[in-house]
Structure formats: structure tokens, C-alpha cells
Design a protein around this motif. Structure first.
Motif, PDB file in Angstrom:
ATOM      1  N   PRO A  99       0.427  -1.140   0.044  1.00 32.54           N
ATOM      2  CA  PRO A  99      -0.295  -0.036  -0.059  1.00 32.54           C
ATOM      3  C   PRO A  99       0.924   1.429   0.131  1.00 32.54           C
ATOM      4  O   PRO A  99       0.611   2.137   0.020  1.00 32.54           O
ATOM      5  N   GLY A 100       2.220   1.178   0.074  1.00 29.02           N
ATOM      6  CA  GLY A 100       2.733   2.219   0.005  1.00 29.02           C
ATOM      7  C   GLY A 100       4.208   2.078  -0.243  1.00 29.02           C
ATOM      8  O   GLY A 100       4.260   1.759  -1.235  1.00 29.02           O
ATOM      9  N   LYS A 101       4.719   3.600   0.006  1.00 35.57           N
ATOM     10  CA  LYS A 101       6.185   3.393  -1.162  1.00 35.57           C
ATOM     11  C   LYS A 101       7.351   3.031   0.182  1.00 35.57           C
ATOM     12  O   LYS A 101       6.744   4.194   1.479  1.00 35.57           O
ATOM     13  N   TYR A 102       8.567   3.772   0.145  1.00 34.75           N
ATOM     14  CA  TYR A 102       9.538   2.925   1.304  1.00 34.75           C
ATOM     15  C   TYR A 102      10.833   4.388   0.571  1.00 34.75           C
ATOM     16  O   TYR A 102      11.675   4.055  -0.735  1.00 34.75           O
ATOM     17  N   LYS A 103      11.400   4.649   1.555  1.00 35.78           N
ATOM     18  CA  LYS A 103      12.631   5.629   1.532  1.00 35.78           C
ATOM     19  C   LYS A 103      13.908   4.239   1.315  1.00 35.78           C
ATOM     20  O   LYS A 103      14.490   4.563   0.397  1.00 35.78           O
ATOM     21  N   THR A 104      13.586   3.204   1.947  1.00 37.28           N
ATOM     22  CA  THR A 104      14.532   2.347   1.806  1.00 37.28           C
ATOM     23  C   THR A 104      14.030   0.825   0.927  1.00 37.28           C
ATOM     24  O   THR A 104      12.928   0.583   2.147  1.00 37.28           O
ATOM     25  N   ILE A 105      14.424   0.212   0.544  1.00 38.72           N
ATOM     26  CA  ILE A 105      14.561  -1.366   0.207  1.00 38.72           C
ATOM     27  C   ILE A 105      15.379  -2.280   0.424  1.00 38.72           C
ATOM     28  O   ILE A 105      16.621  -1.744  -0.326  1.00 38.72           O
ATOM     29  N   TYR A 106      15.491  -2.871   1.597  1.00 45.03           N
ATOM     30  CA  TYR A 106      16.929  -4.206   0.858  1.00 45.03           C
ATOM     31  C   TYR A 106      16.742  -5.126   0.941  1.00 45.03           C
ATOM     32  O   TYR A 106      15.694  -6.058   1.865  1.00 45.03           O
ATOM     33  N   ILE A 107      17.174  -6.404   0.645  1.00 43.91           N
ATOM     34  CA  ILE A 107      17.186  -7.795   0.773  1.00 43.91           C
ATOM     35  C   ILE A 107      18.591  -8.355   1.940  1.00 43.91           C
ATOM     36  O   ILE A 107      19.689  -8.468   0.153  1.00 43.91           O
ATOM     37  N   PRO A 108      18.146  -8.843   2.440  1.00 44.37           N
ATOM     38  CA  PRO A 108      19.715  -9.000   3.278  1.00 44.37           C
ATOM     39  C   PRO A 108      19.872 -10.910   2.730  1.00 44.37           C
ATOM     40  O   PRO A 108      18.938 -10.878   1.979  1.00 44.37           O
ATOM     41  N   LEU A 109      20.837 -10.834   3.082  1.00 43.97           N
ATOM     42  CA  LEU A 109      21.612 -12.192   2.910  1.00 43.97           C
ATOM     43  C   LEU A 109      21.976 -12.920   1.347  1.00 43.97           C
ATOM     44  O   LEU A 109      21.507 -14.091   1.432  1.00 43.97           O
ATOM     45  N   ALA A 110      21.531 -11.558   0.733  1.00 44.83           N
ATOM     46  CA  ALA A 110      21.613 -12.078  -1.053  1.00 44.83           C
ATOM     47  C   ALA A 110      20.231 -13.198  -1.155  1.00 44.83           C
ATOM     48  O   ALA A 110      20.518 -13.669  -1.832  1.00 44.83           O
ATOM     49  N   SER A 111      19.666 -12.758  -0.754  1.00 41.55           N
ATOM     50  CA  SER A 111      18.379 -13.055  -0.779  1.00 41.55           C
ATOM     51  C   SER A 111      17.295 -12.675  -2.419  1.00 41.55           C
ATOM     52  O   SER A 111      17.092 -14.015  -2.856  1.00 41.55           O
ATOM     53  N   PHE A 112      17.828 -12.504  -2.810  1.00 42.12           N
ATOM     54  CA  PHE A 112      17.565 -12.105  -4.085  1.00 42.12           C
ATOM     55  C   PHE A 112      17.819 -13.161  -4.764  1.00 42.12           C
ATOM     56  O   PHE A 112      17.258 -13.181  -5.982  1.00 42.12           O
ATOM     57  N   HIS A 131       7.572   0.751  -5.625  1.00 47.76           N
ATOM     58  CA  HIS A 131       7.392   1.001  -4.047  1.00 47.76           C
ATOM     59  C   HIS A 131       8.723   1.486  -3.392  1.00 47.76           C
ATOM     60  O   HIS A 131       8.580   2.030  -2.580  1.00 47.76           O
ATOM     61  N   LEU A 132       9.540   2.380  -4.612  1.00 55.38           N
ATOM     62  CA  LEU A 132      10.422   3.613  -3.899  1.00 55.38           C
ATOM     63  C   LEU A 132      10.173   4.719  -3.938  1.00 55.38           C
ATOM     64  O   LEU A 132      10.031   5.043  -5.071  1.00 55.38           O
ATOM     65  N   ASP A 133      10.653   5.918  -2.898  1.00 54.70           N
ATOM     66  CA  ASP A 133      10.086   6.953  -2.459  1.00 54.70           C
ATOM     67  C   ASP A 133      11.149   7.409  -4.092  1.00 54.70           C
ATOM     68  O   ASP A 133      12.448   7.247  -4.088  1.00 54.70           O
ATOM     69  N   GLU A 134      10.483   8.998  -4.636  1.00 53.36           N
ATOM     70  CA  GLU A 134      11.942   9.951  -4.815  1.00 53.36           C
ATOM     71  C   GLU A 134      13.459   9.928  -4.209  1.00 53.36           C
ATOM     72  O   GLU A 134      13.194  10.067  -3.125  1.00 53.36           O
ATOM     73  N   GLY A 135      14.277   9.556  -4.796  1.00 50.08           N
ATOM     74  CA  GLY A 135      15.189   9.366  -3.450  1.00 50.08           C
ATOM     75  C   GLY A 135      16.097   8.329  -2.977  1.00 50.08           C
ATOM     76  O   GLY A 135      16.864   8.982  -3.167  1.00 50.08           O
ATOM     77  N   GLY A 136      15.012   7.465  -2.950  1.00 49.97           N
ATOM     78  CA  GLY A 136      15.457   6.239  -2.370  1.00 49.97           C
ATOM     79  C   GLY A 136      16.471   5.338  -2.209  1.00 49.97           C
ATOM     80  O   GLY A 136      16.624   5.936  -3.927  1.00 49.97           O
ATOM     81  N   GLN A 137      16.650   4.706  -2.159  1.00 45.30           N
ATOM     82  CA  GLN A 137      17.814   3.563  -2.493  1.00 45.30           C
ATOM     83  C   GLN A 137      17.363   2.447  -2.388  1.00 45.30           C
ATOM     84  O   GLN A 137      15.941   1.877  -0.808  1.00 45.30           O
ATOM     85  N   VAL A 138      17.357   0.989  -3.138  1.00 47.62           N
ATOM     86  CA  VAL A 138      17.128  -0.217  -3.026  1.00 47.62           C
ATOM     87  C   VAL A 138      19.133  -1.768  -2.993  1.00 47.62           C
ATOM     88  O   VAL A 138      19.962  -0.416  -3.380  1.00 47.62           O
ATOM     89  N   ILE A 139      18.762  -2.003  -1.653  1.00 48.70           N
ATOM     90  CA  ILE A 139      20.164  -2.081  -1.003  1.00 48.70           C
ATOM     91  C   ILE A 139      19.668  -4.087  -1.527  1.00 48.70           C
ATOM     92  O   ILE A 139      19.789  -4.297  -1.261  1.00 48.70           O
ATOM     93  N   ILE A 140      20.565  -4.647  -2.072  1.00 47.77           N
ATOM     94  CA  ILE A 140      20.613  -5.653  -3.066  1.00 47.77           C
ATOM     95  C   ILE A 140      22.436  -6.760  -2.808  1.00 47.77           C
ATOM     96  O   ILE A 140      22.566  -6.284  -3.709  1.00 47.77           O
TER      97      ILE A 140
END
Length: 145
Positions: A99-112, A131-140
């Protein structure tokens, strides 16, 4: 599609034995990035709440998603035991409909890397972007076996 069956039953019941303790090699890493981004975060593959529950205890605004209902059940129980109420979603990362957006999206333990189909991996990345807010980050984190 990723096989959620491997994270049900005895695996869900004993997962925290494999990852016992309160602090892990990646705990401070994600915590720092979430805090610096200053906004709501999403942990994909949150499982039993190894990172998510302690982050909530520290006041970080983190939600979790995982395809395993049993892992999420353990996460809810851990939250209740520690006085936090995690917001959790039972979904595959390539099918995110939140239902929303996020400033940070992360996937620990190489689960990607559990998403072995190239098309589904691209779909997962597209869903994260949506699902990423403007200026947000995805960490994979990834590794080469």
C-alpha cells in the motif's frame, strides 16, 4: 517462482537456531543506511525478523515481506515478545503489491539470488522500483559462488 516450501515447517521452527544472537555482521550496515535515508524501510525476505524486530525496537520504521507464512508467524511472535508490532506482508518479491512507498528497500543475505528465473528477477526489480520513494535506495547484496 521461488520455492517457499523450503522455508516452512521445521526450517521455520529452527531458523533462529542457525542465526542466534542479537547482532550479526550485517546489522549495523543496514541500520546505518536506513537511518541515513530517514524514512520508512522495507525488508524483503524478512523471515523470522532477525533484523526487522531489533530495528523496530530501536525505533526505525521498517516493514517486512516474505513468502513464507510460517516465517512471518515466528516474526510476529518475536515482535510480541519484545513489545513491537511488525507490519508484515506475505508476498514474493517479484509480486510486490504493497500500500505504500519506501525510502529504503533492502534484501539481506543475498536472498535476491533465490529468484533464479531472469524474467522474475527483472520483475522483482521493477516492483521494487514502483515501491520506492523519490530519492530512495534499494540495497541488494550479491555474491559470486
Amino acid at each position: 517462482m521461488t520455492n517457499k516450501g523450503s522455508y516452512e515447517g521445521i526450517v521455520a521452527d529452527t531458523y533462529d537456531i542457525w542465526f542466534s544472537g542479537d547482532v550479526f555482521d550485517d546489522t549495523a550496515f543496514y541500520e546505518k543506511l536506513i537511518a541515513e535515508a530517514s524514512g520508512r524501510a522495507l525488508e524483503i525476505g524478512c523471515g523470522t525478523g532477525r533484523l526487522l524486530v531489533p530495528y523496530l525496537q530501536k525505533g526505525l520504521e521498517v516493514e517486512g515481506v516474505d513468502p513464507s507464512s510460517e516465517m512471518l508467524s515466528v516474526c510476529r511472535e518475536k515482535g510480541e515478545q519484545t513489545g513491537v508490532s511488525p507490519v508484515l506482508y506475505e508476498q514474493y518479491m517479484q509480486e510486490l503489491q504493497l500500500p505504500g512507498k519506501y525510502k529504503t528497500i533492502y534484501i539481506p543475505l543475498a536472498s535476491f539470488m533465490l529468484v533464479i528465473d531472469r524474467g522474475e528477477a527483472i520483475q522483482a526489480l521493477q516492483q521494487m522500483y514502483l515501491h520506492l520513494d523519490e530519492g530512495g535506495q534499494v540495497i541488494i547484496p550479491l555474491f559470486i559462488p
